[in-house]
Write an enzyme that holds these catalytic residues in place. Structure first.
Site, PDB file in Angstrom:
ATOM      1  N   GLU A 125       0.827  -1.206   0.000  1.00 44.44           N
ATOM      2  CA  GLU A 125       0.000   0.000   0.000  1.00 44.44           C
ATOM      3  C   GLU A 125       0.858   1.252   0.000  1.00 44.44           C
ATOM      4  OE1 GLU A 125      -3.314  -2.639   0.678  1.00 44.44           O
ATOM      5  OE2 GLU A 125      -1.406  -2.544   1.751  1.00 44.44           O
ATOM      6  N   THR A 126       0.372   2.241  -0.706  1.00 50.04           N
ATOM      7  CA  THR A 126       0.889   3.604  -0.607  1.00 50.04           C
ATOM      8  C   THR A 126      -0.246   4.474  -0.096  1.00 50.04           C
ATOM      9  OG1 THR A 126       2.486   3.332  -2.407  1.00 50.04           O
ATOM     10  CG2 THR A 126       1.814   5.579  -1.879  1.00 50.04           C
TER      11      THR A 126
END
Length: 295
Positions: free
Chosen positions: A46-47
């Site tokens: 995830e970003t």
């Protein structure tokens, strides 16, 4: 345009352990396409993108922010470790002055409070319901092979399938599982399942006294398979513990629990199930990289 970026290892106090997330504090909203391209470039599970809601606030003074999470190919509704990482960046590097931060997300308001050397996240509880294992036979076989299974449950709103290994299994069974992400993703195309949680009862009488162990597998989110083999199969998801916390609280008759992620990177979470259908998820975080993205 330049955007600051941090890589933070969440649910650990040691670098290169726990679960890494990229965090980008944004002065202004970016397009969804641009967020997706940045997440693909970062190539982590995830970003997170922190967006100021009130432009008169700063990252130091503001107490409410918008928060979005992207895998390399899609936006997701809830992510625990990237939320923890986002709070850590605001508290540690932006020197935020508020004791509690609130993130407006697809899953509602999520509060994070600084507590000692760690952070406590206030998340929704997602109780799973018991299912007939035969309905998920292919997934179970792809996930755990011939190992004995005690129970299968599904959290319909999060699309997380919980597979509990029999109490006769040793912890090493869970730690050493070799799951093929291609076979796992191919085992279900109904759309009912987006991640598989494999869990087993812990050893609370042995130090440090973990109440349960788990691993989370999520090839359905579309992360490339070469990446899945290394990372998603080691995925420590705080969101998974909104399901696990509910399940094990009922099974063990406990509100407070200590959980451990069995993977090569590991990860430790403190959980407290509350009476208002919420759960506190606590952990530490370590920043291992600071940089700038140039657009």
């Amino acid at each position: 345009m330049e955007i600051p970026v941090y890589t933070v290892d969440a649910f650990t106090n040691l670098p290169f352990m726990g679960n890494p997330a990229a965090v980008c504090p944004l002065m202004h909203e970016l397009t969804e396409d641009l967020c997706q391209k940045i997440a693909a470039e970062m190539n982590l599970s995830e970003t997170a993108f922190i967006i100021k809601i009130n432009q008169s606030d700063s990252f130091t003074t503001g107490s409410r922010f918008r928060l979005r999470w992207f895998t390399p190919v899609t936006e997701v509704n809830l992510c625990g470790h990237a939320t923890l990482a986002s709070a850590a960046v605001l508290f540690q590097y932006k020197k935020n002055i508020n004791p509690t931060l609130v993130f407006e997300t697809r899953s509602g308001d999520l509060a994070v409070t600084q507590q000692g050397e760690g952070y406590v996240m206030d998340f929704p509880l997602n109780p799973p319901t018991q299912e007939d294992p035969s309905e998920f036979r292919d997934i179970v076989e792809a996930a755990v092979g011939n190992h004995p299974v005690q129970e299968v449950c599904l959290s319909s709103n999060t699309k997380k399938l919980l597979i509990r290994l029999a109490d006769s299994c040793d912890r090493s069974v869970l730690s050493s599982l070799k799951v093929d992400p291609v076979a796992l993703r191919s085992s279900d195309r109904s759309g009912r399942v987006k991640s598989v949680i494999i869990t087993m009862k812990g050893s609370p009488d042995c130090q440090p006294g973990y109440d349960f162990y788990s691993r989370n597998f999520a090839p359905w989110v579309g992360i490339p398979f070469f990446f899945c083999l290394f990372h998603v199969l080691l995925f420590l998801a705080g969101s998974a513990h909104t399901v696990l916390g509910s399940y094990w609280s009922k099974k063990l008759g406990k509100k407070k629990m200590l959980a451990y992620q069995c993977s090569s990177r590991g990860g430790e979470l403190e959980l407290e199930v509350r009476d208002n259908e919420r759960i506190n998820i606590a952990g530490q975080a370590v920043t291992v990289l600071q940089g700038t993205i140039t657009l």
